[in-house]
Design a protein around this motif. Structure first.
Motif: not given
Lengths: 586, 258
Positions: A95, A98, A123, A126-127, A132, A135, B134, B220-221, B223, B225-230
């Protein structure tokens, strides 16, 4: 989309050498299964490779290995080299590529887990750690590429049609801007119009973004419409490679592959001593045929398929049936239909038209909220499902929903045992059903350990063993290669000849055209057309509305402006009619 | 609708949905704790009624609540029937079967356990029915859980309904092949049928979870990297008021009834 990164033009985007993949043995088998055996493969940047082959050839395994997910997230061991976009995919965590390799699995239901379209695409972003603010534009872009611009962003993915779900999974993969896109059977289970949409989307992607695409596909028309190169996999070996014309010109049917109908037409013409035609698509067939003027104008031919046997008693009678899973969304809306005993009918229509819901009514798994169903003249309202099962055998669309016994033999015996068979009679019935579908060697195997296509044959054998007077099959040929299809169709022809009533639910128009006496089209829970296939295929506007397409024979005749060329709706019949029309002499 | 359903979440936009998911989660945890601390029949019945009123006022259809009752019914019935037999004796004795006695205390105990289960189920339905996955995962994350833990809990809730669908799909396939569950089969034969069905459900669930793991990894679960949030969740003043009111009520009830 980003250019193909640091990979040089002459460097393949995908480079595979000596790839072997082995699955551990599943009892009672004691030997490991070699799914891929010494495979070599190079795919240039921006190229489109189709991987096709008979069932159990290792196609899905290859997809997962290329994406770097197998064997670490599945079972098995791998050896050899896989470089994608310059990365050794087996040496990095699964992964972790990805954002370079997009993967769309065969069943989108396993991939779509959020509760809105926008969340599904977001989703992955975000990964990636995308801000944001960026997006919304990226989500719109990905949905637009996948042909989903008009879909409400807050719509739950589970309420989309099958074709839209596949394209949403594609949008979710594209949003990550991969360099390589891998798709496992992108057209499986889709209605013809949805398949055409999927092809259009992937074509547009190639043209606009020079994306490298690898896809597995059983449908030869999709392969020829999309691929530059084709790899034929047979039991893990590469047994053929080249452009679609080269691959389909060789003896691929022996390998269990289906030919495109246009190629079948051309082959029939050649086999009958006619001109040396070569074609993969209906357009190519028309272009090739146009060189030969029609000299004997064929007289209009009625559909050669005989209508149902006259004055036969009704096997199934459906009278003003209404049904809704949710009060706001009716599925069957006043459906009225009668199928005489001994008729071979197909039921078709877009994804979500109500075909499966109707099939479930015929075995009592659903009961009409209004209206009446009669089986062999008897009203079903007071019949138990057990009593209905004596009259109707239903093979479900998804064999996973049908199989539960510890061995194939037990699975096939389940139905007839419930109907009261035992001892030698039961053994003989099970043996005959196993033989009809070539399953003898798997009799003591656990069905769960078999491949999807073999499980489908097991499910069909279970229905065959019940020997019911009415047989309802929901998309029985999806996922089967030419040999599997032949086994199913041979069995159906035998049962039909023995007087059984057949209702075949299918999206395969060639199949409906070549085998059915009658064709019923459902549209929004009502009958949109009902007649011989020849009559139904004449209603082009209705076909479009119902998400269907006419078979090769109709399109060929229409494009040549010779409607009378339509003989028995098969490529063979069309070839014979065309040879007569051009007055061809050897 | 596909074989895999949308889970328990019911789309909506009422006042209940507009509360921060943490408010709904924490309030539910507080109420459930009170029900476990003080298993009074009147309190449990009142909690069930209150949960129904909140859900209906929040736009959840009564049909969803009815379906929940239907799903819970076999378990509740089992508790009501078995609990009186195994409760310690006390109060009026109504019947005796060898060493087993049905007493007033036993019956009340059965009723109490059944109500407790129903109360916990319906209170937890408030966050579960009204929170998309989510937001639920983000709420867990903001409450201090690692993202993968929150995602695991969210996915488990999301696919719990799907496992039920798999079971009913296989049961339907058995009926379509002549198995009549109401057709005079004895309890042993039924139990024998249950085993292969459950095995098939487990296998189908494993297949589903494998497909999900592949699908999530491909997107990409893993990956690093730091996650962001829509769209992030926000705890506003109305959430403070709502959570404060629930806490105050809980303290009051514990003080009065404890």
């Amino acid at each position: 989309m980003r250019p193909a990164g640091r990979v040089h033009e002459n460097t393949p985007m995908i480079h595979v050498r000596d790839l072997c993949y082995t699955y551990p043995p599943t009892p009672p088998a004691t030997l490991s299964v070699l799914a891929l055996d010494g495979l070599n493969l190079d795919v240039a940047p921006g190229a489109c490779l189709a991987i096709t082959g008979p069932n159990s050839s290792g196609r899905t395994t290859l997809c997962l290995a290329l994406a770097g997910l197998a064997p670490r997230l599945t079972a098995g061991t791998v050896s050899g080299t896989i470089l994608v976009d310059g990365h050794d995919v087996q040496s990095v965590p699964p992964g972790s590529l990805a954002d370079r390799i997009g993967l769309v699995l065969q069943d989108p239901a396993g991939q779509l887990f959020t509760q809105s379209v926008v969340d599904e695409v977001a989703w992955g972003l975000e990964n990636l750690g995308l801000s944001p603010a960026e997006m919304p534009a990226r989500i719109d872009w990905a949905l637009g590429l996948a042909g989903l611009s008009g879909v409400p962003l807050d719509q739950p993915p589970q309420t989309l049609s099958g074709g839209q779900q596949k394209r949403l999974a594609l949008a979710a993969a594209l949003a990550l801007e991969p360099h390589v896109l891998i798709l496992d059977e992108p057209s499986a289970g889709l209605a013809p119009a949805a398949r055409t949409e999927m092809v259009a989307v992937l074509r547009a992607l190639r043209e606009s973004h020079r994306l490298t695409i690898v896809f597995t596909e059983s449908d030869p028309e999709i392969v020829t419409a999309l691929a530059d190169e084709v790899l034929v996999l047979t039991a893990g070996h590469g047994t053929g490679a080249g452009n679609p014309a080269e691959v389909y010109a060789s003896a691929v049917e022996q390998a269990g592959l289906r030919l495109p109908p246009a190629a079948r037409f051309a082959a029939e013409v050649r086999a009958a001593g006619g001109p040396e035609l070569h074609a993969l698509t209906v357009e190519q067939a028309v272009e090739a045929a146009s060189s030969y003027p029609i000299v004997v104008r064929p007289s209009p031919v009625q559909a050669a398929v005989s209508p149902s046997r006259p004055a036969a008693r009704e096997a199934v009678k459906i009278d003003d049936v209404h049904f809704a899973y949710h009060p706001d969304y009716p599925v069957l809306r006043g459906l009225t239909l009668a199928i005489p005993q001994g008729q071979f009918a197909t039921l078709t229509g877009d994804n979500g038209a109500g075909k499966t819901t109707l099939a479930r009514h015929l075995v009592g798994l659903l009961r009409p909220q209004k209206g009446i169903i009669r089986l062999m003249g008897e009203e079903t309202r007071r019949m138990s499902t057990g009593e209905m099962a004596r009259r109707v055998g239903l093979a479900f669309q998804n064999p996973e929903n049908q199989i539960f016994s510890p061995t194939v033999r037990e699975e096939v015996a389940f139905g007839p045992r419930n109907l009261g068979l035992s001892g030698t009679a039961l053994d003989d019935t099970v043996r005959a059903a196993l033989a009809a579908f070539g399953l003898h060697d798997f009799a003591e195997h656990p069905p769960a350990a078999l491949t999807f296509s073999t499980r489908r044959l097991v499910a069909l054998a279970g229905i065959a063993a019940m020997d019911t007077p009415v047989i309802v099959l929901d998309e029985p040929t999806v996922g089967l290669d030419a040999h599997g299809q032949e086994a199913v169709l041979n069995w159906l022809e035998q049962r039909h000849a023995a007087g059984a009533t057949i209702l075949l639910i299918t999206h395969d128009m060639e199949l409906a055209a070549s085998h059915a006496e009658r064709m019923i089209v459902l549209l929004d829970g009502q009958i949109a057309a009902d007649g011989t296939p020849g009559e139904v295929f004449g209603h082009r506007d209705m076909l479009r509305q119902a998400g269907l397409e006419a078979p090769f024979a109709c399109r060929f005749a229409e494009m040549l402006a010779e409607p009378a060329l339509i003989a028995d709706l098969t490529p063979r019949g069309t070839a014979q009619a065309w040879l007569q029309a051009i007055a061809w002499k050897r | 609708m596909s074989a895999v359903t949308a889970g328990f979440y019911q789309p909506g936009n009422s006042w209940l949905y507009r509360l921060d998911p943490r408010t709904r989660l924490l309030a539910a945890v507080v109420v459930v704790s009170v029900c476990l601390l003080l298993p009074r029949i009147s309190l449990l019945a009142g909690t069930i009624l209150l949960a129904h009123l909140i859900l209906l006022a929040g736009g959840i259809r009564w049909r969803v609540l009815l379906e929940t009752w239907i799903r819970l019914a076999p378990l509740l019935l089992l508790i009501l029937l078995l609990q009186p037999l195994f409760s310690p004796p006390g109060g009026i004795e109504y019947a005796r079967f060898g060493p087993l006695r049905i007493t007033q205390w036993g019956l009340l105990n059965g009723l109490r356990y059944a109500l407790r289960l129903a109360a916990v189920a319906f209170v937890m339905l408030v966050p579960v029915l009204t929170t998309p996955i989510n937001h639920l995962v983000r709420a867990f994350e903001k409450l201090g859980l690692p993202y993968t833990w929150g995602l695991t809990i969210g996915l488990a809730l999301r696919y719990l309904g799907a496992i039920g669908d798999l079971y009913s799909g296989i049961a339907q396939a058995q009926q379509a092949r002549g198995w009549d569950p109401s057709g005079g089969h004895g309890p042993i034969q039924r139990a024998q049928m249950l085993v292969p069905t459950l095995v098939a459900v487990i296998i189908a669930t494993l297949r589903l979870s494998e497909a999900l793991a592949l699908g999530l990894s491909a997107r990409g679960m893993t990956l690093d990297r730091p996650r962001t949030h829509r769209e992030d969740i926000r705890f506003g003043w109305i959430d403070g008021v709502a959570l404060g009111a629930v806490l105050a009520l809980a303290v009051l009830i514990v003080w009065l009834m404890g």
